[in-house]
Design a protein around this motif. Structure first.
Motif, short mmCIF file in Angstrom:
data_model
loop_
_atom_site.label_atom_id
_atom_site.label_comp_id
_atom_site.label_asym_id
_atom_site.label_seq_id
_atom_site.Cartn_x
_atom_site.Cartn_y
_atom_site.Cartn_z
N ASN A 22 34.57 57.24 47.18
CA ASN A 22 35.33 57.41 48.42
C ASN A 22 34.51 56.99 49.64
O ASN A 22 35.05 56.45 50.60
CB ASN A 22 35.76 58.86 48.56
N GLY A 23 33.19 57.25 49.59
CA GLY A 23 32.32 56.85 50.68
C GLY A 23 32.28 55.33 50.83
O GLY A 23 32.34 54.79 51.95
N LYS A 24 32.21 54.64 49.69
CA LYS A 24 32.22 53.17 49.74
C LYS A 24 33.53 52.65 50.33
O LYS A 24 33.55 51.64 51.04
CB LYS A 24 32.02 52.60 48.33
N GLY A 25 34.62 53.37 50.01
CA GLY A 25 35.91 52.96 50.54
C GLY A 25 36.02 53.09 52.05
O GLY A 25 36.86 52.44 52.69
N LEU A 26 35.17 53.94 52.63
CA LEU A 26 35.18 54.14 54.08
C LEU A 26 34.22 53.21 54.81
O LEU A 26 34.16 53.24 56.05
CB LEU A 26 34.81 55.59 54.41
N ALA A 27 33.48 52.41 54.08
CA ALA A 27 32.46 51.55 54.69
C ALA A 27 33.07 50.25 55.21
O ALA A 27 32.62 49.15 54.87
CB ALA A 27 31.34 51.27 53.69
N THR A 28 34.11 50.37 55.99
CA THR A 28 34.73 49.21 56.63
C THR A 28 34.88 49.49 58.12
O THR A 28 35.20 50.62 58.53
CB THR A 28 36.13 48.92 56.04
N LEU A 29 34.67 48.49 58.94
CA LEU A 29 34.62 48.66 60.39
C LEU A 29 35.94 49.16 60.97
O LEU A 29 35.96 49.87 61.99
CB LEU A 29 34.21 47.36 61.07
N ASN A 30 37.07 48.79 60.36
CA ASN A 30 38.35 49.18 60.95
C ASN A 30 38.65 50.67 60.81
O ASN A 30 39.62 51.16 61.40
CB ASN A 30 39.49 48.35 60.32
N LYS A 31 37.84 51.39 60.06
CA LYS A 31 38.02 52.83 59.92
C LYS A 31 37.15 53.62 60.90
O LYS A 31 37.27 54.85 60.99
CB LYS A 31 37.72 53.28 58.48
N TRP A 32 36.27 52.93 61.63
CA TRP A 32 35.29 53.62 62.47
C TRP A 32 35.41 53.19 63.93
O TRP A 32 35.81 52.07 64.24
CB TRP A 32 33.87 53.33 61.97
N SER A 33 35.01 54.10 64.81
CA SER A 33 34.91 53.81 66.23
C SER A 33 33.70 54.54 66.80
O SER A 33 33.14 55.46 66.15
CB SER A 33 36.19 54.27 66.96
N ASN A 34 33.27 54.15 68.00
CA ASN A 34 32.15 54.79 68.68
C ASN A 34 30.90 54.85 67.81
O ASN A 34 30.20 55.86 67.76
CB ASN A 34 32.53 56.20 69.15
N LEU A 35 30.63 53.77 67.10
CA LEU A 35 29.42 53.70 66.26
C LEU A 35 28.19 53.53 67.14
O LEU A 35 28.23 52.86 68.18
CB LEU A 35 29.52 52.54 65.28
N GLY A 36 27.08 54.15 66.71
CA GLY A 36 25.85 54.00 67.48
C GLY A 36 24.65 54.50 66.74
O GLY A 36 24.74 55.08 65.65
N LYS A 37 23.48 54.26 67.33
CA LYS A 37 22.23 54.71 66.74
C LYS A 37 21.22 54.95 67.86
O LYS A 37 21.29 54.38 68.94
CB LYS A 37 21.69 53.67 65.75
N ASP A 38 20.28 55.82 67.57
CA ASP A 38 19.18 56.10 68.49
C ASP A 38 18.01 56.59 67.66
O ASP A 38 18.05 57.70 67.12
CB ASP A 38 19.60 57.16 69.51
N TRP A 43 25.56 57.60 64.23
CA TRP A 43 26.78 58.38 64.39
C TRP A 43 28.00 57.47 64.45
O TRP A 43 27.89 56.25 64.61
CB TRP A 43 26.71 59.24 65.65
N GLY A 44 29.16 58.08 64.31
CA GLY A 44 30.41 57.35 64.39
C GLY A 44 31.58 58.29 64.20
O GLY A 44 31.42 59.42 63.73
N GLU A 45 32.77 57.83 64.57
CA GLU A 45 33.99 58.61 64.40
C GLU A 45 34.89 57.90 63.41
O GLU A 45 35.23 56.72 63.58
CB GLU A 45 34.70 58.78 65.75
N CYS A 46 35.28 58.62 62.37
CA CYS A 46 36.08 58.04 61.29
C CYS A 46 37.50 58.60 61.33
O CYS A 46 37.69 59.83 61.33
CB CYS A 46 35.43 58.36 59.93
#
Length: 448
Positions: A22-38, A43-46
């Protein structure tokens, strides 16, 4: 950011194959927003089935996870999906300032770590030695009376013969177990409650039951002679009865030779397993020290959906100081000082036993020191998993066979990973069967 991470390492963190899928199935950009790193935080919103997206964040240095979804699995599919996305689409996670919900998490984690450091550095609260000794004596007396009653019950059972218990209900074993709880000997209660599963284990149960009762008898006799035994064996007996060792004292205690139980090393994560007992989840992580050439067992406990304090990735290493619990054959540890985060490691070719006979011999030597070992680490070189007469075995170069546990459900996967060629397999041996935890293929460890 993703240079040290691979898809296999993310899969190794999954609580089960379904979560990894299921995690692999979520690894597409169209399912995520506000991605970032520091630095080490991503982080991101799915977007899920609800109105609001799930806020997901991962601290890569542990790794540690947090997600606003209601899943009871840890890590959840969203945390895994974010990691899979980082591996496959690293440029999508741009450097930026963490949003408030990520910053709050970072702050809360920092406060917990600081609080833990202060707790370990603070002087212990003043304890009334007289009152403490009085409580300890009262408990010892209660345990002693309970053990005397259990010995009488056990002798009566043996005189009646083992076949007499084959039709007994669970209540037959629950009554003495409940008495051990009252006597403040919880580990004895657990051992008694495990006996019905031995009787229901199929052909040969009588021999296995006699073996279990024999160890129980040995434990009770050892308690009667506790003061005459070496300190390590005393600790094992106390643990098997239900006393716990004070972890705060581990870093200060010294063995009979005058050296402490602290071991500084680079530790390879060899295998791990999470089991659930009602609402309590128990994590077992096996480590192997490069310089010390010894195994260490790190246990963690979490209630319900509470996360474990530490997460480990199979096949990586951490530089740390471990404190071994007092034992005639020390295996269990706590982490007293962790200098570095998890990092890849090159597997040493000479790790493990060349034959099954040599592995069994090492177990026998350990059993002589501590007869109540429940699980023992085995690393077997040049072995092949085989399926024979409906059961799975490990076969070594001398054609010796080692029975796999009936609880192990991934025999075909293990065979596929080996390709039918000799490989190195790590797992747990309980004296009767072997439970694989990882397999070394080439220079990578995979979950078995």
């Amino acid at each position: 950011m993703n240079g040290d991470w691979t898809t296999d390492q993310v899969v190794a963190l999954a609580p089960d194959p379904a979560s990894a899928k299921n995690g692999k199935g979520l690894a597409t950009l169209n399912k995520w927003s506000n991605l970032g790193k520091d630095q080490q935080i991503i982080w991101g919103e799915c977007q899920g089935s609800g109105k609001d997206p799930y806020r997901t964040q991962v601290d890569l240095s542990e790794p540690a996870f947090r997600c606003s979804c209601p899943s009871r699995k840890f890590p959840c599919k969203h945390g895994l999906g974010l990691l899979f996305l980082m591996v496959s689409e690293s440029t999508a996670l741009t450097n930026g300032t963490p949003p408030d919900w990520v910053a709050d998490w970072i702050t809360s984690r920092a406060k917990r770590e600081e609080k833990q450091k202060q707790k370990t550095s603070e002087p212990e609260k003043t304890v009334d030695p007289e009152a403490q000794a009085k409580r300890a004596k009262a408990r010892f007396n209660k345990v002693e009376v309970g053990i005397q009653e259990l010995q009488v019950w056990l002798h009566d059972l043996i005189r009646q013969g083992l076949t007499s218990v084959s039709t007994e209900s669970y209540k037959f074993w629950e009554q003495p177990a409940a008495r051990m709880v009252d006597a403040q000997a919880p580990s004895l209660a657990r051992q008694l409650r495990d006996i019905p599963s031995v009787i229901a284990s199929g052909a040969g149960w009588q021999e296995r039951l006699l073996q279990k009762l024999g160890k129980l008898h040995l434990l009770l006799e050892g308690f009667q002679r506790l003061d005459d035994l070496p300190m390590g064996l005393q600790a094992d007996i106390r643990t098997q009865i239900g006393w716990t060792q004070n972890q705060a004292e581990l870093t200060e205690s010294e063995n009979e030779q005058g050296s402490n139980h602290l071991v500084q090393d680079v530790w390879l994560v060899m295998g791990q397993q999470v089991e659930t007992e009602e609402r309590l989840r128990v994590s077992r992580t096996w480590l192997w020290g490069q310089s010390s050439d010894r195994y260490a067992l790190y246990l963690q406990f979490a209630l319900g959906t509470q996360p474990f304090e530490h997460n480990f990735m199979l096949g990586t290493s951490l530089e740390a100081e471990l404190a071994f619990f007092e034992s005639a054959y020390p295996l269990r540890v706590i982490i007293t000082n962790r200098q570095s985060s998890l990092s890849p490691i090159s597997i040493l070719d000479n790790l493990g036993s060349e034959t099954i006979d040599l592995a069994i011999a090492s177990y026998s030597r350990a059993l002589v020191k501590s007869p109540w070992l429940e699980r023992f680490p085995f690393t077997l070189q040049q072995v092949i998993p085989i399926h024979k007469e409906g059961k799975w075995f490990i076969r070594d170069r001398a054609a010796n066979l080692l029975l796999m546990s009936s609880r192990f459900e991934h025999g075909w996967t293990l065979l596929a990973l080996s390709g039918g060629h000799p490989v190195t397999i790590f797992g747990e041996w309980n004296g009767n069967d072997f439970y694989p935890l990882s397999i070394l293929v080439g220079d990578k460890l995979y979950v078995a």
